[in-house]
Design a protein around this motif. Structure first.
Motif, mmCIF file in Angstrom:
data_model
loop_
_atom_site.group_PDB
_atom_site.id
_atom_site.type_symbol
_atom_site.label_atom_id
_atom_site.label_comp_id
_atom_site.label_asym_id
_atom_site.label_seq_id
_atom_site.Cartn_x
_atom_site.Cartn_y
_atom_site.Cartn_z
ATOM 1 N N SER A 102 0.803 -1.281 0.002
ATOM 2 C CA SER A 102 -0.177 -0.074 0.049
ATOM 3 C C SER A 102 0.771 1.229 -0.082
ATOM 4 O O SER A 102 1.557 1.629 1.130
ATOM 5 N N LYS A 103 0.853 2.087 -1.127
ATOM 6 C CA LYS A 103 1.684 3.312 -1.062
ATOM 7 C C LYS A 103 1.035 4.229 -0.198
ATOM 8 O O LYS A 103 1.970 4.966 0.253
ATOM 9 N N ALA A 104 -0.147 4.474 -0.138
ATOM 10 C CA ALA A 104 -0.791 5.153 0.928
ATOM 11 C C ALA A 104 -0.181 4.911 2.366
ATOM 12 O O ALA A 104 0.224 5.926 3.217
ATOM 13 N N THR A 117 10.216 13.184 1.240
ATOM 14 C CA THR A 117 9.494 12.063 0.143
ATOM 15 C C THR A 117 8.942 13.571 -0.697
ATOM 16 O O THR A 117 8.901 14.589 -0.234
ATOM 17 N N ALA A 118 8.182 13.098 -1.892
ATOM 18 C CA ALA A 118 7.582 14.144 -2.589
ATOM 19 C C ALA A 118 6.238 14.405 -1.872
ATOM 20 O O ALA A 118 5.423 13.552 -1.097
ATOM 21 N N ALA A 119 5.991 15.595 -1.841
ATOM 22 C CA ALA A 119 4.563 16.126 -1.312
ATOM 23 C C ALA A 119 3.324 15.330 -2.080
ATOM 24 O O ALA A 119 3.565 14.847 -3.295
ATOM 25 N N GLY A 140 2.492 21.483 -13.238
ATOM 26 C CA GLY A 140 2.833 21.116 -14.470
ATOM 27 C C GLY A 140 3.663 19.701 -14.769
ATOM 28 O O GLY A 140 4.152 19.744 -15.922
ATOM 29 N N PHE A 141 3.764 19.064 -13.585
ATOM 30 C CA PHE A 141 4.482 17.590 -13.616
ATOM 31 C C PHE A 141 3.680 16.840 -12.824
ATOM 32 O O PHE A 141 3.531 17.084 -11.520
ATOM 33 N N TYR A 142 3.160 15.763 -13.564
ATOM 34 C CA TYR A 142 2.205 14.866 -12.681
ATOM 35 C C TYR A 142 2.561 13.357 -12.437
ATOM 36 O O TYR A 142 2.900 12.918 -13.340
ATOM 37 N N VAL A 156 2.053 6.572 -13.298
ATOM 38 C CA VAL A 156 2.097 7.580 -14.352
ATOM 39 C C VAL A 156 3.068 8.773 -14.014
ATOM 40 O O VAL A 156 2.521 9.316 -13.014
ATOM 41 N N VAL A 157 3.937 8.990 -14.961
ATOM 42 C CA VAL A 157 4.575 10.274 -14.518
ATOM 43 C C VAL A 157 4.405 11.069 -15.940
ATOM 44 O O VAL A 157 4.986 10.593 -16.769
ATOM 45 N N THR A 158 3.822 12.195 -15.834
ATOM 46 C CA THR A 158 3.617 12.839 -17.190
ATOM 47 C C THR A 158 3.641 14.586 -17.137
ATOM 48 O O THR A 158 3.196 14.839 -15.946
ATOM 49 N N GLU A 187 1.298 12.756 -6.570
ATOM 50 C CA GLU A 187 2.557 13.360 -5.956
ATOM 51 C C GLU A 187 3.313 14.318 -6.867
ATOM 52 O O GLU A 187 3.047 14.301 -7.952
ATOM 53 N N GLU A 188 3.931 15.059 -6.176
ATOM 54 C CA GLU A 188 4.684 16.159 -6.815
ATOM 55 C C GLU A 188 5.803 15.333 -7.580
ATOM 56 O O GLU A 188 6.405 14.353 -7.089
ATOM 57 N N GLY A 189 5.743 15.808 -8.833
ATOM 58 C CA GLY A 189 7.028 15.171 -9.623
ATOM 59 C C GLY A 189 8.441 15.827 -9.032
ATOM 60 O O GLY A 189 8.805 16.803 -8.898
ATOM 61 N N PRO A 226 6.141 4.087 -21.556
ATOM 62 C CA PRO A 226 5.407 3.733 -19.991
ATOM 63 C C PRO A 226 6.628 3.147 -19.130
ATOM 64 O O PRO A 226 7.545 2.589 -19.589
ATOM 65 N N ASN A 227 6.118 3.117 -17.904
ATOM 66 C CA ASN A 227 6.914 2.371 -16.951
ATOM 67 C C ASN A 227 6.963 0.824 -16.984
ATOM 68 O O ASN A 227 5.776 0.387 -17.750
ATOM 69 N N THR A 228 7.892 0.240 -16.921
ATOM 70 C CA THR A 228 8.102 -1.257 -16.719
ATOM 71 C C THR A 228 8.446 -1.742 -15.543
ATOM 72 O O THR A 228 8.744 -0.810 -14.505
ATOM 73 N N MET A 284 12.740 9.843 -0.965
ATOM 74 C CA MET A 284 12.336 8.594 -0.910
ATOM 75 C C MET A 284 11.017 8.574 -2.053
ATOM 76 O O MET A 284 10.100 9.115 -1.852
ATOM 77 N N LEU A 285 11.334 7.714 -3.315
ATOM 78 C CA LEU A 285 10.076 7.688 -4.071
ATOM 79 C C LEU A 285 9.180 6.443 -3.646
ATOM 80 O O LEU A 285 7.993 6.501 -3.727
ATOM 81 N N GLU A 286 9.848 5.364 -3.135
ATOM 82 C CA GLU A 286 9.210 4.075 -2.773
ATOM 83 C C GLU A 286 9.855 3.534 -2.085
ATOM 84 O O GLU A 286 11.425 3.321 -2.405
ATOM 85 N N TYR A 287 9.379 2.458 -1.110
ATOM 86 C CA TYR A 287 10.028 1.387 -0.530
ATOM 87 C C TYR A 287 9.451 0.131 -1.348
ATOM 88 O O TYR A 287 8.421 0.059 -1.636
#
Ligand code: AMP
Ligand code: GLY
Length: 424
Positions: A102-104, A117-119, A140-142, A156-158, A187-189, A226-228, A284-287
Motif C-alpha cells: 500500500s503506497k498510501a 519524500t515528494a509532497a 505542470g508535472f504529474y 504514470v509520470v507525465t 504526488e509532486e514530480g 510507459p514504466n515497466t 524517497m520515491l518508494e519502498y
C-alpha cells in the motif's frame, strides 16, 4: 544448509545462482523456478503465495532457510506462516510488506518517520473531483500511482494534464488495475538520478546497505514511454557516493526501521529504498520489500562474501559476517518480448542462449521462459536479463550487449542505452 528460493523470475535465478555458489549452501531448491533456475538447483512445483503449501514443502525437503523473492507471497504473509512453523524465512511478514502493498500506508510511515519524500495526497473511490482538483494544483508535472500492487506498471509520470486526468479516472473506476487502483496517490514530480539501495535487515534498528544500483524503468530509449518493471540496471553507481549512501541510511532507512518497530513490526529481509537524488537532497520515491528486479541481477553477482550466511543471519538472528563486494562492475540488459509491458507476445523459441552465456564475464538469467521439448520459449514480458561483468562499467556493458546480440526470437526487444551515460 538447504535453501528454498520462492519465485520464478530473473531475480530468483540470480538469488539461486548466488546461493549455489555460497560455501554455506549445500542444496538450492526453487519453487516453482524456471528453465534457468533448473541449471543451478532443483525446481519444485509450488504456489509461492500459498503459505500452507510452502510450509509443507519446506518440511518435506528439510529446508533450513526460505528466501522469498517476489512481493506477492510477502504481502500474502508467507513469511509469517513459515516463522510460525519454526522455519527461518528471509523476507518481512505481511505487516512489514504493507510498505510495498500500500503506497498510501508507506507514505504515512514515511511522514511519521520524518523521511524526505515528494509532497502527496491519497484519494479513494468517491474522491474523483477532489483528486482532479489536487492535480490542477500541481506545477505542470504529474505523478499518479495506484495504492496497491501493479507489477511496477501502476505509475504514470507525465507533463500532460489530460494523461494524468485519464489515469485518475481509470484507476479510481477500477478499469485500469482493479482494486489496486481504487485508492491512488498523487504526488509532486521530482527530478534527478534514481538510485536503488537494497538494505539487508535483521530485525534490529539498523540494516546493512548492499552496493547501490540504478534501474531503467521506462520501456523506451532515453527514458521515454510507459514504466515497466525495469529494462536494465548497473552497479556500482558513480553518483551514489558513500556519503549519499550514509545519508540515506541515516535519514531514511534507520528512522523507518524505528517507526516500524514502534508499530510492533520486526523487519527481516530486504528493504529496498527507491531514491531520487534531487537538487535538494535524496528523497524517497518508494519502498519495496524485496530485492529489486533487475537490480538483483547486478548486485548479487558482486557479493564477494557468502550470500547464504548473510541471508540466514538476517532471517534468524543478527548480521555479523561483513558483507563485501567485488571491485568490478556489473550491467544487466533486460531482453523483453514484443508488446511488453502492455500485452507481451509469448511462445517464441529463443535462439542463441548457449552462445550468449559462453561469452566471458556473462551470465544469462532467465525471467519469463519455459521449456518446450528441447527448446526454451518466451513465456512473459521480461524474458531474459543478461548480466555482463568487467573491470569498468564500460567493459561490463560491452560484454552484456555482445551477449544480447547473440539472442534472437521474433519481436525481441531491448534498450540499447542501458548504463550508457555511466559508462562514459
Ligand atoms: P514507484 O513505483 O513509486 O517507484 O514509481 C516508479 C517510477 O516512477 C520511479 O522509479 C520513477 O522513475 C517514477 N516516479 C515515481 N514517483 C515519482 C515522482 N514523484 N517524481 C518523478 N518520478 C517519479
Ligand atoms: N526494478 C524495480 C523493482 O524491482 O521494483
Amino acid at each position: 544448509m538447504r535453501v528454498l528460493v520462492l519465485g520464478s523470475g530473473g531475480r530468483e535465478h540470480a538469488l539461486a545462482w548466488g546461493l549455489a555458489r555460497s560455501d554455506s549452501v549445500e542444496a538450492v531448491l526453487i519453487g516453482p523456478g524456471n528453465p534457468g533456475t533448473a541449471t543451478v538447483g532443483a525446481n519444485v512445483a509450488v504456489d509461492p503465495t500459498d503459505g500452507g503449501a510452502v510450509v509443507d514443502l519446506a518440511r518435506r525437503e528439510a529446508i533450513d532457510l526460505v528466501v522469498i523473492g517476489p512481493e506477492a507471497p510477502l504481502v500474502a504473509g508467507v513469511a509469517d506462516a513459515l516463522r510460525a512453523a519454526g522455519i527461518p524465512a528471509f523476507g518481512p511478514g505481511a505487516a512489514g510488506a504493507r510498505l510495498e502493498g500500500s503506497k498510501a500506508w508507506m507514505k504515512e510511515v514515511l511522514a511519521a518517520a520524518g523521511v524526505p519524500t515528494a509532497a502527496h495526497a491519497t484519494f479513494g473511490a468517491g474522491d474523483e473531483a477532489a483528486a482532479l482538483a489536487y492535480l490542477e494544483s500541481m506545477p505542470g508535472f504529474y505523478v499518479v500511482k495506484t495504492d496497491g500492487l501493479a507489477a511496477g506498471k501502476g505509475v504514470v509520470v507525465t507533463e500532460s494534464i489530460d494523461e494524468a486526468r485519464d489515469a485518475v479516472r481509470s484507476y479510481l473506476s477500477g478499469d485500469a488495475f482493479g482494486d489496486a487502483g481504487r485508492t491512488l496517490v498523487i504526488e509532486e514530480g521530482l527530478t534527478g538520478p534514481e538510485v536503488s539501495l537494497l538494505v539487508v535487515c535483521d530485525g534490529s534498528l539498523e540494516g546493512v546497505a548492499l552496493a547501490p544500483a540504478q534501474d531503467f524503468k521506462r520501456i523506451g530509449e532515453g527514458d521515454t514511454g510507459p514504466n515497466t518493471g525495469g529494462m536494465g540496471a548497473y552497479s556500482p553507481v558513480p553518483v551514489a557516493t558513500a556519503v549519499i549512501v550514509d545519508e540515506v541510511m541515516e535519514r531514511a532507512v534507520a528512522p523507518t526501521l524505528v517507526e516500524l518497530a514502534r508499530r510492533g513490526i520486526e523487519y527481516r529481509g530486504v528493504l529496498y529504498a527507491g531514491m531520487m537524488l534531487t537538487p535538494t537532497g535524496p528523497k524517497m520515491l518508494e519502498y519495496n520489500v524485496r530485492f529489486g528486479d533487475p537490480e538483483c541481477e547486478v548486485v548479487v553477482p558482486r557479493v564477494a562474501s557468502d550470500l547464504g550466511v548473510h541471508l540466514h543471519e538476517a532471517a534468524t538472528g543478527r548480521l555479523t559476517a561483513p558483507i563485501t563486494f567485488t571491485p568490478d562492475a556489473a550491467v544487466t540488459v533486460v531482453v523483453a518480448a514484443e508488446g511488453y509491458p502492455v500485452s507481451p507476445r509469448t511462445g517464441d523459441r529463443i535462439e542463441g542462449l548457449d552462445e550468449a552465456g559462453a561469452i566471458e564475464g556473462v551470465t544469462v538469467f532467465h525471467a519469463g521462459t519455459r521449456s518446450e521439448g528441447d527448446a526454451v520459449v518466451t513465456a512473459g514480458g521480461r524474458v531474459l536479463t543478461v548480466t555482463g561483468r568487467g573491470p569498468s562499467i564500460a567493459d561490463a556493458r560491452a560484454r552484456a550487449y555482445a551477449a544480447v546480440d547473440r539472442l534472437c526470437w521474433p519481436g525481441i526487444t531491448f534498450r540499447s542505452d542501458i548504463a550508457a551515460t555511466a559508462a562514459r
